[in-house]
Write a protein that holds these residues in place. Structure first.
Motif, PDB file in Angstrom:
ATOM      1  N   PRO A  49       0.798  -1.229   0.000  1.00  0.00           N
ATOM      2  CA  PRO A  49       0.000   0.000   0.000  1.00  0.00           C
ATOM      3  C   PRO A  49       0.828   1.276   0.000  1.00  0.00           C
ATOM      4  N   ASN A  50       2.146   1.135   0.059  1.00  0.00           N
ATOM      5  CA  ASN A  50       3.020   2.307   0.018  1.00  0.00           C
ATOM      6  C   ASN A  50       3.620   2.540  -1.369  1.00  0.00           C
ATOM      7  N   SER A  51       3.283   1.656  -2.306  1.00  0.00           N
ATOM      8  CA  SER A  51       3.780   1.812  -3.672  1.00  0.00           C
ATOM      9  C   SER A  51       2.944   2.844  -4.435  1.00  0.00           C
ATOM     10  N   LEU A  52       3.570   3.524  -5.396  1.00  0.00           N
ATOM     11  CA  LEU A  52       2.902   4.600  -6.122  1.00  0.00           C
ATOM     12  C   LEU A  52       2.108   4.115  -7.330  1.00  0.00           C
ATOM     13  N   HIS A  53       2.321   2.865  -7.739  1.00  0.00           N
ATOM     14  CA  HIS A  53       1.607   2.381  -8.920  1.00  0.00           C
ATOM     15  C   HIS A  53       0.143   2.085  -8.588  1.00  0.00           C
ATOM     16  N   GLY A  54      -0.620   1.699  -9.626  1.00  0.00           N
ATOM     17  CA  GLY A  54      -2.050   1.532  -9.481  1.00  0.00           C
ATOM     18  C   GLY A  54      -2.459   0.526  -8.417  1.00  0.00           C
ATOM     19  N   MET A  55      -1.827  -0.639  -8.424  1.00  0.00           N
ATOM     20  CA  MET A  55      -2.179  -1.657  -7.433  1.00  0.00           C
ATOM     21  C   MET A  55      -1.864  -1.170  -6.014  1.00  0.00           C
ATOM     22  N   GLY A  56      -0.754  -0.476  -5.889  1.00  0.00           N
ATOM     23  CA  GLY A  56      -0.390   0.078  -4.582  1.00  0.00           C
ATOM     24  C   GLY A  56      -1.418   1.087  -4.101  1.00  0.00           C
ATOM     25  N   ARG A  57      -1.901   1.917  -5.038  1.00  0.00           N
ATOM     26  CA  ARG A  57      -2.903   2.925  -4.650  1.00  0.00           C
ATOM     27  C   ARG A  57      -4.228   2.271  -4.248  1.00  0.00           C
ATOM     28  N   LEU A  58      -4.602   1.182  -4.943  1.00  0.00           N
ATOM     29  CA  LEU A  58      -5.811   0.460  -4.552  1.00  0.00           C
ATOM     30  C   LEU A  58      -5.676  -0.121  -3.147  1.00  0.00           C
ATOM     31  N   ALA A  59      -4.516  -0.695  -2.869  1.00  0.00           N
ATOM     32  CA  ALA A  59      -4.274  -1.252  -1.532  1.00  0.00           C
ATOM     33  C   ALA A  59      -4.292  -0.151  -0.477  1.00  0.00           C
ATOM     34  N   ALA A  60      -3.745   0.995  -0.802  1.00  0.00           N
ATOM     35  CA  ALA A  60      -3.719   2.123   0.132  1.00  0.00           C
ATOM     36  C   ALA A  60      -5.129   2.617   0.425  1.00  0.00           C
ATOM     37  N   ARG A  61      -5.982   2.655  -0.613  1.00  0.00           N
ATOM     38  CA  ARG A  61      -7.365   3.087  -0.402  1.00  0.00           C
ATOM     39  C   ARG A  61      -8.113   2.106   0.497  1.00  0.00           C
ATOM     40  N   ALA A  62      -7.860   0.814   0.285  1.00  0.00           N
ATOM     41  CA  ALA A  62      -8.500  -0.188   1.136  1.00  0.00           C
ATOM     42  C   ALA A  62      -8.042  -0.037   2.585  1.00  0.00           C
ATOM     43  N   LEU A  63      -6.752   0.220   2.781  1.00  0.00           N
ATOM     44  CA  LEU A  63      -6.218   0.414   4.132  1.00  0.00           C
ATOM     45  C   LEU A  63      -6.824   1.649   4.774  1.00  0.00           C
ATOM     46  N   ASP A  64      -6.955   2.719   3.983  1.00  0.00           N
ATOM     47  CA  ASP A  64      -7.577   3.944   4.505  1.00  0.00           C
ATOM     48  C   ASP A  64      -9.028   3.708   4.892  1.00  0.00           C
ATOM     49  N   GLN A  65      -9.738   2.909   4.104  1.00  0.00           N
ATOM     50  CA  GLN A  65     -11.139   2.618   4.412  1.00  0.00           C
ATOM     51  C   GLN A  65     -11.251   1.833   5.716  1.00  0.00           C
ATOM     52  N   ALA A  66     -10.358   0.857   5.893  1.00  0.00           N
ATOM     53  CA  ALA A  66     -10.355   0.089   7.139  1.00  0.00           C
ATOM     54  C   ALA A  66     -10.086   0.994   8.334  1.00  0.00           C
ATOM     55  N   ARG A  67      -9.177   1.923   8.161  1.00  0.00           N
ATOM     56  CA  ARG A  67      -8.839   2.861   9.237  1.00  0.00           C
ATOM     57  C   ARG A  67     -10.051   3.730   9.586  1.00  0.00           C
ATOM     58  N   ALA A  68     -10.738   4.206   8.557  1.00  0.00           N
ATOM     59  CA  ALA A  68     -11.916   5.051   8.777  1.00  0.00           C
ATOM     60  C   ALA A  68     -13.045   4.261   9.441  1.00  0.00           C
ATOM     61  N   ASP A  69     -13.244   3.012   9.016  1.00  0.00           N
ATOM     62  CA  ASP A  69     -14.285   2.172   9.623  1.00  0.00           C
ATOM     63  C   ASP A  69     -13.988   1.926  11.102  1.00  0.00           C
ATOM     64  N   LEU A  70     -12.738   1.658  11.427  1.00  0.00           N
ATOM     65  CA  LEU A  70     -12.366   1.383  12.816  1.00  0.00           C
ATOM     66  C   LEU A  70     -12.530   2.616  13.699  1.00  0.00           C
ATOM     67  N   VAL A  71     -12.221   3.784  13.163  1.00  0.00           N
ATOM     68  CA  VAL A  71     -12.402   5.017  13.926  1.00  0.00           C
ATOM     69  C   VAL A  71     -13.875   5.238  14.252  1.00  0.00           C
ATOM     70  N   ARG A  72     -14.750   4.961  13.293  1.00  0.00           N
ATOM     71  CA  ARG A  72     -16.185   5.113  13.557  1.00  0.00           C
ATOM     72  C   ARG A  72     -16.650   4.149  14.645  1.00  0.00           C
ATOM     73  N   CYS A  73     -16.133   2.947  14.641  1.00  0.00           N
ATOM     74  CA  CYS A  73     -16.495   1.975  15.676  1.00  0.00           C
ATOM     75  C   CYS A  73     -15.901   2.341  17.031  1.00  0.00           C
ATOM     76  N   LEU A  74     -14.721   2.934  17.002  1.00  0.00           N
ATOM     77  CA  LEU A  74     -14.023   3.285  18.238  1.00  0.00           C
ATOM     78  C   LEU A  74     -14.702   4.444  18.950  1.00  0.00           C
ATOM     79  N   GLY A  75     -15.102   5.459  18.192  1.00  0.00           N
ATOM     80  CA  GLY A  75     -15.709   6.652  18.784  1.00  0.00           C
ATOM     81  C   GLY A  75     -14.657   7.549  19.417  1.00  0.00           C
ATOM     82  N   GLY A  76     -15.133   8.494  20.230  1.00  0.00           N
ATOM     83  CA  GLY A  76     -14.198   9.375  20.925  1.00  0.00           C
ATOM     84  C   GLY A  76     -13.598  10.460  20.063  1.00  0.00           C
ATOM     85  N   ARG A  77     -14.155  10.658  18.866  1.00  0.00           N
ATOM     86  CA  ARG A  77     -13.685  11.719  17.953  1.00  0.00           C
ATOM     87  C   ARG A  77     -12.229  11.547  17.533  1.00  0.00           C
TER      88      ARG A  77
END
Length: 392
Positions: A38-66
């Motif tokens: 997910p740290n690579s600049l090519h297309g597959m790397g960017r897709l992996a990075a977006r998936a990682l970002d989505q997981a991070r955002a989902d976990l923050v919503r579940c965690l709460g606390g702003r």
């Protein structure tokens, strides 16, 4: 002995995988970016990075606390998250203010917090233990006596991994901030099982496998305003806090399990608490010889699916092996301390006599365990206690 069915009741050690988490892993494996960095600049790397970002955002919503997604650092699990928080936050606070050389932790913390005391002392920090009352709680008044202008960090777990007692975290955090120090909580047992009040918390640790996600991934969320020093080096991933190529598969599976827990939290908590109350009532009835560790009422100050017992007439190992033979898998306390002949440090800190503490049992489950299985377990334990006690 061949058992028709094994009933697993050690969810506090590790919960069985949820189908939602397994499905997320399968979806990742079938994706075009499976295995991409997910740290690579090519297309597959960017897709992996977006998936990682989505997981991070989902976990923050579940965690709460702003907390914000960028404030979440992925780790290998609860132990690494706690290690990083203790070292990193203490050193970060001292870096900002050289007077801050004291770290306060509760005496009932997991070993991944308590065992950091020795290396912190070697680094020049003073360690103070905040002791609980017989109810298993650290009182804000007791903490207030330990903190001051020399305090760098306070760490008190959200819910204890042996007794299930929930700490007054919000009050403890406010006491800590009154002294100008940073507050961390180990929420490994609490996340996904009860609603968390993290509004005043500076940093929090969680682990995926406690809620039915995969083993080997956790998180440490740290407010952006808080200084934290890394403990590993060699790359800029995770804002430099935890270098190394991220586990995208694990992050997605962790987020899936967290979302499932969050979506049904109110109903699952109520159902699990009802079953725990019934189990306490049957096992701790007059004449059984079994006692609750810290009271039987399962309310807001107790994890709903953890039943903590004392059987003074027997030792934990004898009961665990006998229950295992009968098809029920439980533990005496923290799985990380199994095999020790000493009483639990948690129960000792609560003032429970050694002989009673040596007969402790921890029964833990979530909404996936039904009343029939718990009734069968209770019958087996009562038979074992009755038979073994009579033969002593």
């Amino acid at each position: 002995m061949t058992l028709a069915k094994t009933v697993y009741l050690d969810y506090a050690a590790s919960a069985p995988a949820r189908e939602s988490s397994l499905a997320a892993e399968r979806a990742y494996a079938a994706s075009d970016y499976a295995g991409a960095n997910p740290n690579s600049l090519h297309g597959m790397g960017r897709l992996a990075a977006r998936a990682l970002d989505q997981a991070r955002a989902d976990l923050v919503r579940c965690l709460g606390g702003r907390f914000r997604p960028a404030e979440v650092t992925f780790t290998s699990g609860g132990t690494e998250s706690n290690n990083l928080s203790l070292f990193g936050l203490a050193e970060g606070a001292r870096e900002r203010d050289r007077r801050r050389t004291k770290v306060v932790v509760s005496a009932i913390e997991h070993d991944s917090v308590l065992d950091v005391a020795a290396p912190l002392r070697a680094s020049g920090f003073e360690i103070e233990l905040a002791r609980p009352g017989r109810d298993g709680k650290v009182a804000p008044e007791a903490l207030a006596e330990l903190v001051g202008p020399d305090t760098a960090l306070v760490s008190v777990m959200y819910a204890n991994n042996e007794t299930g007692v929930v700490q007054p975290v919000a009050d403890l955090a406010r006491v800590t901030h009154g002294a100008g120090a940073v507050f961390h909580t180990d929420a490994v047992q609490a996340f996904g099982r009860i609603p968390l009040d993290l509004s005043d918390v500076d940093a929090v640790s969680c682990a995926a496998h406690k809620i039915g996600g995969p083993v080997g991934i956790g998180l440490l969320a740290v407010r952006g305003r808080v200084n934290i020093r890394p403990r590993q080096f060699g790359g800029g991933q995770e804002l430099g806090r935890r270098p190394g190529t991220q586990d995208v598969r694990g992050a997605l599976a962790f987020a899936a399990a967290a979302k499932e827990c969050a979506s049904g939290l109110e109903a699952s908590r109520a159902a699990t608490a009802t079953r725990a109350r019934a189990l306490y009532a049957r096992l701790c009835a007059e004449g059984t010889g079994i006692k609750p560790t810290a009271g039987t009422e399962v309310g807001d100050d107790r994890l709903p699916g953890m039943v903590s017992l004392l059987v003074p007439s027997l030792d934990s190992e004898t009961m665990i092996l006998a229950l295992d033979d009968a098809g029920f898998e439980v533990s005496a306390g923290s799985a990380c301390s199994s095999g020790s002949l000493d009483p639990s440090h948690v129960l000792s800190a609560m003032g429970i006599p050694r002989q009673e503490a040596l007969g402790s049992l921890r029964v833990s489950f979530d909404e996936r365990v039904g009343s029939d299985d718990l009734d069968a377990f209770a019958g087996a334990l009562l038979r074992i206690v009755s038979t073994r006690s009579a033969n002593r």
